[in-house]
Structures are given as structure tokens and as C-alpha cells.
Design a protein around this motif. Structure first.
Motif, mmCIF file in Angstrom:
data_model
loop_
_atom_site.group_PDB
_atom_site.id
_atom_site.type_symbol
_atom_site.label_atom_id
_atom_site.label_comp_id
_atom_site.label_asym_id
_atom_site.label_seq_id
_atom_site.Cartn_x
_atom_site.Cartn_y
_atom_site.Cartn_z
ATOM 1 N N VAL A 1 0.841 -1.186 0.000
ATOM 2 C CA VAL A 1 0.000 0.000 0.000
ATOM 3 C C VAL A 1 0.879 1.240 0.000
ATOM 4 O O VAL A 1 1.835 1.340 0.758
ATOM 5 N N ASN B 1 -7.795 3.913 -0.274
ATOM 6 C CA ASN B 1 -8.138 2.679 0.409
ATOM 7 C C ASN B 1 -9.581 2.757 0.885
ATOM 8 O O ASN B 1 -10.128 3.851 1.070
ATOM 9 N N VAL C 1 -5.963 -0.894 -0.640
ATOM 10 C CA VAL C 1 -6.577 -2.023 0.053
ATOM 11 C C VAL C 1 -8.042 -1.720 0.302
ATOM 12 O O VAL C 1 -8.413 -0.577 0.564
ATOM 13 N N LYS D 1 -2.832 -17.042 3.644
ATOM 14 C CA LYS D 1 -3.950 -16.096 3.537
ATOM 15 C C LYS D 1 -4.339 -15.516 4.887
ATOM 16 O O LYS D 1 -5.104 -14.553 4.953
ATOM 17 N N ASP E 1 -7.268 -11.852 -0.540
ATOM 18 C CA ASP E 1 -5.851 -11.555 -0.382
ATOM 19 C C ASP E 1 -5.407 -11.818 1.049
ATOM 20 O O ASP E 1 -4.321 -12.343 1.276
ATOM 21 N N LYS E 2 -6.256 -11.453 2.033
ATOM 22 C CA LYS E 2 -5.962 -11.748 3.423
ATOM 23 C C LYS E 2 -7.266 -11.925 4.194
ATOM 24 O O LYS E 2 -8.260 -11.249 3.925
ATOM 25 N N GLU F 1 -9.122 -4.063 -9.265
ATOM 26 C CA GLU F 1 -7.852 -4.603 -8.769
ATOM 27 C C GLU F 1 -7.457 -3.884 -7.483
ATOM 28 O O GLU F 1 -6.630 -2.978 -7.459
ATOM 29 N N THR F 2 -8.067 -4.288 -6.392
ATOM 30 C CA THR F 2 -7.744 -3.768 -5.074
ATOM 31 C C THR F 2 -7.438 -4.947 -4.170
ATOM 32 O O THR F 2 -8.018 -6.034 -4.356
ATOM 33 N N GLU F 3 -6.503 -4.793 -3.247
ATOM 34 C CA GLU F 3 -6.219 -5.857 -2.294
ATOM 35 C C GLU F 3 -7.445 -6.037 -1.399
ATOM 36 O O GLU F 3 -7.918 -5.072 -0.784
ATOM 37 N N LYS F 4 -7.949 -7.256 -1.310
ATOM 38 C CA LYS F 4 -9.191 -7.508 -0.591
ATOM 39 C C LYS F 4 -8.901 -8.214 0.732
ATOM 40 O O LYS F 4 -8.517 -9.375 0.759
ATOM 41 N N TYR F 5 -9.089 -7.461 1.809
ATOM 42 C CA TYR F 5 -8.827 -7.956 3.163
ATOM 43 C C TYR F 5 -10.161 -8.136 3.888
ATOM 44 O O TYR F 5 -10.982 -7.211 3.934
ATOM 45 N N GLN G 1 3.421 -5.919 2.642
ATOM 46 C CA GLN G 1 3.655 -7.191 1.924
ATOM 47 C C GLN G 1 3.384 -7.026 0.431
ATOM 48 O O GLN G 1 2.501 -6.278 0.026
#
Length: 489
Positions: free
Chosen positions: A2, A8, A228, A300, A278-279, A246-250, A489
Motif C-alpha cells: 500500500v 483505500n 486495500v 492467507k 488476499d488476506k 484490482e484492489t487488495e481484498k482484506y 507485503q
């Protein structure tokens, strides 16, 4: 990874004016990440509220959010509603052609035509603004159509009901210019299940299969690539996982995924599609281990608990316990407060000079009050309502009691230990095993064992635990480092 120049997001179902639990946690997390890592966030809600500006203003005034944290609602996004109207439309009570019968106490007015009750208008008791305009079914107490108005006097939604029921058949949503931008069709069943929708967007009519499809489409157009997106509501897992941005999906789990020996329905989609996340962030090591046993890839998963602010110091010398125990929390079925009342009725027989204070409210508050009377323990068990002095309540108690059926973390355990107050807790999932060590900072006892709960309270009276401290793992300085490691990460 990030970076500071990316937007975000936090997606959640609802933000309320007053809140606890999940909302409190996500707001604190968002503000901490924004401040410590200089990140911009937008909190995206999916519930319907045509006056959300009140919540936003309240959050800014209270310091829950600052200039780096913005808000968006999926309905406001498609309607273009920005709450910047300078004029308010007034709706007089008198309507030509109708006879009016007022109920000034409730600010509601019944309208009659040719002697028949055909309409009902309800005005806000504080502002006097029109809220609902109901078209009634002649000869019936049921409405057939409701028009809803926001604080600016604009009709923002029309609801059509199945004849002679309170179940929806159709919802039609209007923008501030009175144009339709969205409609939902329902089956007229009790659950008001949305089975079809149509959205006007960018001059195209988009067909939506259900509410989750609407949320997915909204995320596709509200979220931006990079950064994120945190998901704090299980009702939104499917929509976010299917989102093409395309975003990190937590995905942050705030509660137990396994309550009665099987995976909860609300958690099932995420667990079955965990490979697409993603997490997945859990609050306790115990829940992490349970999820790993279900076959989720350990890469994960991560554990980042709730935390207390390091800046809030507690002087151990200020702790002066009275002869009392406390419960703090919502008085709802999940908390099983009646177990504590039953247990304390047994304690009072041996130690009549000790008492229990119950802080909080909820739908079972009346039932708990009635139980206190039935057990004849009103001198030893007191309903205290809500409190703003959490520190004072904890610091003056021998111990806090927790009888939950399940939790995601047991936030009150952490708070109790922070203020030097030991805890007696049922062995539920999740929280006690991570936070408590028998004999050092409290006791974990067999879940739903009221006799053992009473015995342990007596044990605490006769041999109190002192000098309780919360582990450094549950302070912000520790958890913010874990968040930083995760975001890099």
C-alpha cells in the motif's frame, strides 16, 4: 504493498450514530491506519439511509474521522445525492379535498375522503418535517403505498406493499430531481427478499439479479484500483470477492464462524472461496487454528487483535474495589446475562453483602429485570443502564463477568484487564483462551455451567486476584506494527 497516493476503502453494511462492537473496531482501525501510515480512506456503506449526512457530520464532530477519511453510500453514489441542497421543500398538514384528524402527540395525521380513511402522514417529532406519506387501503388498517421524504423535503423512495400485508412488492428510488434511478422487485414474502432490480446508470439500464449483485456492481464503480479494501461485514463478502476492481481484498472477521458446531451461513461463502481473498484477518489465535483446520491456506491468514491505546495510562493505586462484580455489554441473547443473574442469586446466599451491577441495554433488558424480581435479588443485582465511565466501573469492581454463547474476540475482556480488573468468563469461542490465564488475571470456566460460575465468583470473593495487567500484545504500539507489516507485503 500500500502506498500513500492510493485510495483505500472499508466496506461495511451500516454506520450508526451511536455504535459499539464491529463499528467501533473498524472506525478505530481506519483512523489508526490513516494517522500512522498517512493513508486516505473512504468508508463505503450499503444500507439505505437518505439522511446519511447526519452520521458523517457526527463522526467528524466527535473526531471519529478526519480530513483523510471520507464517506460514500452506494445509494447516494447512484442518485448523485450530496446533501448540499440550500432550500427545503415544506409539506403543509392541510391537503385540499381531505378531512384531517390529528394526533399531535405522535405528529401523525389521518386523512379522510367521503368519510373513509385513505391516507396517513407522519412528521418528524423534532424537526416537524414530513417523513412518511402513506396511501391506505380503504376499509383496511394496512397501507398499500408509502412515500418517504428526507430532511430536505424530497421524496426519495416509494414502497408498494402486497395487499393487506406489511410485505414489500416493489421499491422505487428517486434522486433529488425526482427521477427514478433504481427499483427493486420483491416476492411479497416475510423476508422481503429482493429477486430482481433495475438500475439506471450512465444512461444504461442495468439488470440486477439480487441485492448482492447490486452491491457488486456498486463496488465495481465506486472502488478504485490499487490500495486495500477492508470488508467488515459478512453480507458483503460475496459482492467484494466478485468485484472486478484490482484492489487488495482484506476480510476482517469480528465474530465466531462456528457457533453451534457448524459453519455459520454468513461465513460460508468466504470460507469456501478463501483462495480468492488476499488476506483473512482474525482477532484470536484460537480462531486462526480452527480456520486452518478447515483447509484455508495459512499464507492467507493473519492474527491482529483489537487493542487499547498506549497513551491511556492506568494508575494501579487508583483501583479500589468495592464489594461488587460487574457485567458490561449488550443485554441480548448472545450474552446470556440471565446466567449471571442466576449465578449471583446463589452467591448472595453466602455473601449477602456483595452485589452485581449490570451495565448496558438491549432487547432482553426487561426480561433480566423481571428475573431479578422473580429471584428476589433486587438488593444484590442492580440494572445500571448505559455508562460513559467505563474506567470507573472496572476499577471499582472485584471482577467482571462474561457469560457469552460466542464472541469474535471478547472486547470487554481486554478492556477489563487494561483497567486492572480480573475476569471470570465462560469458555466460549473466541477470546478467553487468548486473553486469560487461570489464577493470574481471571478464570475460564465451563460454558453454560451456572453452578461453576457461582462457585468461581465466591472463590474470587474469598481469594481475590490483584495486580492484573493486560499483555503488551494488546496495545496499539504492538498491533499497529502488525498492520504495518501486513500493508507492506
Amino acid at each position: 504493498m500500500v502506498t500513500e497516493n492510493k485510495m483505500n476503502y472499508v466496506v461495511t453494511s451500516i454506520l450508526r450514530m451511536e455504535f459499539g462492537g464491529r463499528t467501533k473496531a473498524l472506525i478505530q482501525r481506519t483512523k489508526n491506519l490513516s494517522e500512522h501510515f498517512n493513508l486516505d480512506f473512504t468508508l463505503v456503506t450499503t444500507n439505505y439511509n437518505a439522511n446519511y449526512y447526519k452520521v458523517y457530520n457526527h463522526y467528524y464532530e466527535k473526531g471519529y474521522a478526519d480530513e483523510k477519511i471520507g464517506f460514500e453510500n452506494v445509494y447516494d453514489f447512484f442518485s448523485g445525492r450530496d446533501y448540499q441542497k440550500s432550500e427545503t421543500v415544506e409539506h403543509p398538514i392541510e391537503i385540499p379535498g381531505y378531512t384531517v384528524r390529528p394526533n399531535e402527540k405522535n405528529r401523525s395525521y389521518k386523512y379522510y375522503k367521503d368519510g373513509q380513511y385513505v391516507r396517513l402522514r407522519t412528521y418528524d417529532q423534532e424537526t416537524g418535517k414530513l417523513k412518511f406519506d402513506d396511501i391506505m387501503t380503504p376499509g383496511s388498517p394496512h397501507r398499500k403505498i408509502r412515500f418517504e421524504y428526507n430532511d430536505f423535503g424530497t421524496c426519495h423512495r416509494k414502497i408498494v406493499y402486497k395487499p393487506n400485508t406489511i410485505n414489500k412488492l416493489e421499491e422505487v428510488f428517486y434522486d433529488d430531481q425526482g427521477k427514478i434511478y433504481l427499483s427493486f422487485s420483491h416476492k411479497g414474502e416475510d423476508e422481503n427478499f429482493i429477486w430482481r432490480g433495475h438500475l439506471l446508470h450512465n444512461n444504461n439500464i442495468i439488470t440486477l439479479s439480487d441485492e448482492k449483485d447490486f452491491f457488486r456492481y456498486a463496488f465495481d464503480h465506486i472502488l478504485q484500483a490499487g490500495g486495500v479494501t477492508f470488508c467488515d461485514a459478512r453480507i458483503l463478502d460475496q459482492s467484494l470477492l466478485k468485484c472486478s476492481v484490482e484492489t487488495e481484498k482484506y476480510f476482517v472477521l469480528h465474530n465466531s464462524h462456528n457457533v453451534n458446531g457448524e459453519i455459520s451461513k454468513t461465513y460460508r461463502y468466504l470460507i469456501e472461496h478463501a483462495d480468492k481473498a488476499d488476506k483473512i484477518i482474525v482477532l484470536t489465535r484460537e480462531q486462526l487454528n480452527d480456520l486452518l483446520e478447515l483447509g484455508i491456506n495459512p499464507d492467507k491468514m493473519t492474527v491482529i487483535p483489537h487493542s487499547m491505546d498506549d497513551a491511556e495510562t492506568v494508575d494501579p493505586a487508583s483501583r479500589k474495589p468495592e464489594k461488587k462484580f460487574i457485567f458490561i455489554g449488550r443485554i441480548v441473547p448472545q450474552k446470556q446475562v440471565h446466567h449471571i443473574v442466576h449465578a449471583f442469586s446463589k452467591v448472595a446466599e453466602k455473601h449477602p453483602d456483595h452485589w452485581l451491577e449490570i451495565y448496558g441495554d438491549g432487547k432482553e433488558a426487561g426480561d433480566v429485570s423481571q428475573l431479578i424480581e422473580e429471584l428476589n435479588v433486587s438488593e444484590n443485582v442492580k440494572m445500571m443502564g448505559r455508562t460513559d465511565d467505563i474506567q470507573g466501573v472496572f476499577q471499582n469492581a472485584i471482577a467482571s463477568l462474561i457469560s457469552s454463547h460466542f464472541e469474535g474476540f471478547g472486547l470487554v475482556i481486554m478492556e477489563s484487564l487494561h483497567y486492572g480488573c480480573p475476569v471470570i468468563s465462560y469458555d466460549f469461542k473466541y477470546g478467553p483462551k487468548d486473553l486469560l490465564t487461570d489464577g493470574e488475571n481471571g478464570y475460564i470456566i465451563e460454558k453454560d455451567n451456572i453452578d461453576m460460575l457461582a462457585e468461581t465468583i465466591i472463590k474470587m470473593i474469598e481469594n481475590p486476584i490483584t495486580e492484573v495487567k493486560l499483555s503488551n500484545d494488546y496495545y496499539l504500539s504492538s498491533t499497529i506494527k502488525k498492520w504495518g507489516d501486513l500493508l507492506q507485503q
